[in-house]
Write a protein that holds these residues in place. Structure first.
Motif, short mmCIF file in Angstrom:
data_model
loop_
_atom_site.label_atom_id
_atom_site.label_comp_id
_atom_site.label_asym_id
_atom_site.label_seq_id
_atom_site.Cartn_x
_atom_site.Cartn_y
_atom_site.Cartn_z
N MET A 80 32.72 52.38 46.90
CA MET A 80 32.42 52.54 48.24
C MET A 80 31.04 53.03 48.66
N GLU A 85 29.14 48.86 53.44
CA GLU A 85 30.31 48.80 54.34
C GLU A 85 30.50 47.40 54.67
N GLY A 86 31.75 46.85 54.60
CA GLY A 86 31.99 45.41 55.15
C GLY A 86 31.71 44.39 54.07
N SER A 87 31.19 44.71 52.95
CA SER A 87 30.97 43.77 51.86
C SER A 87 32.47 43.66 51.31
N ASP A 88 32.67 42.62 50.35
CA ASP A 88 33.62 42.38 49.74
C ASP A 88 34.02 43.30 48.75
N TYR A 90 33.08 46.58 49.02
CA TYR A 90 33.42 47.91 49.69
C TYR A 90 34.85 47.61 50.12
N SER A 91 35.29 46.69 50.47
CA SER A 91 36.63 46.42 51.32
C SER A 91 37.71 46.59 50.11
N GLU A 94 38.17 50.18 49.37
CA GLU A 94 38.82 50.83 50.30
C GLU A 94 40.27 50.44 50.37
N SER A 95 40.66 49.42 50.12
CA SER A 95 42.10 48.79 50.01
C SER A 95 42.70 49.71 48.88
N GLU A 198 31.76 58.36 54.86
CA GLU A 198 31.21 57.12 54.75
C GLU A 198 29.54 57.21 54.99
#
Length: 217
Positions: A80, A85-88, A90-91, A94-95, A198
């Motif tokens: 991350m 943030e918002g990129s595949d 990063y997501s 985060e998941s 973040e």
């Protein structure tokens, strides 16, 4: 003495994460040289991957589950920190981090009362911010220094994120005629922990990208 039962339980958690079909980016050390990610060591300072965690578990390198959890969090926080943030990616990081925290919390509930209380305390307050607790004074100082050094576009991104996720951390200030930057001031002491980390990762990545140069005033 190592808590064998706890370590056995968290080993199963790590194994279950590795077994997921989309865990490929986290199973082995990031081949930043092979992928040409030359700024990776500047942005990510503590390299870690799930394969290494599992190897350390097999070699009895950990004394308790909390130490394992710190390394697992590092894997996903690194992802991350480096990726936007918002990129595949990063997501995905985060998941996985949220999934791990959920599994680890369940493990803590059935562990010793001291550690169960510790985890509940961490996740009950601001420390629940993706596995990291409130920043200390030195971390806030570094954040403030980086905030001053980044360029106007990156500063604008920080303000936008705070406006969306933590508006209480923004305070209005009087604008000057020659100042094109947002007429708000960031109150670092009021930033929620999860938002702080973040933005801290974003600032560090921006600094590495721009070579640490101060923005023009």
């Amino acid at each position: 003495m190592p808590n064998v039962e706890e370590l056995r339980s968290i080993t199963r958690i790590v194994e279950s994460l590795i077994a997921r079909t989309d865990s490929g980016p986290f199973r082995e050390p990031v081949d930043w040289k092979g992928m040409g990610l030359w700024d990776y060591p500047d942005v990510v300072h503590e390299l870690m991957d799930l394969g290494t965690v599992l190897s350390k578990l097999s070699s009895s390198k950990y004394d308790c589950a909390d130490d394992v959890a710190d390394d697992v969090r590092t894997v996903f926080n690194n992802c991350m920190t480096y990726n936007t943030e918002g990129s595949d990616f990063y997501s995905l990081g985060e998941s996985y981090l949220l999934r791990f925290e959920s599994m680890f919390e369940k493990l803590a509930m059935y562990g010793t009362s001291d550690r169960g209380s510790r985890v509940k305390s961490e996740r009950g307050g601001a420390a629940g911010g993706l596995g990291q607790g409130p920043p200390n004074l030195e971390q806030k100082k570094t954040f403030a220094e980086n905030l001053f050094k980044v360029n106007g576009d990156d500063l604008g991104h920080v303000v936008q994120v705070l406006d969306q996720k933590d508006p209480k951390a923004l305070e209005a200030v009087a604008a000057t005629s020659d100042d094109n930057e947002p007429n708000v001031e960031v109150n670092i002491d009021k930033i929620k922990a999860e938002v702080f980390w973040e933005l801290d990762g974003y600032l560090k990545k921006s600094m590495a990208r721009d070579g640490g140069l101060k923005r023009k005033r």
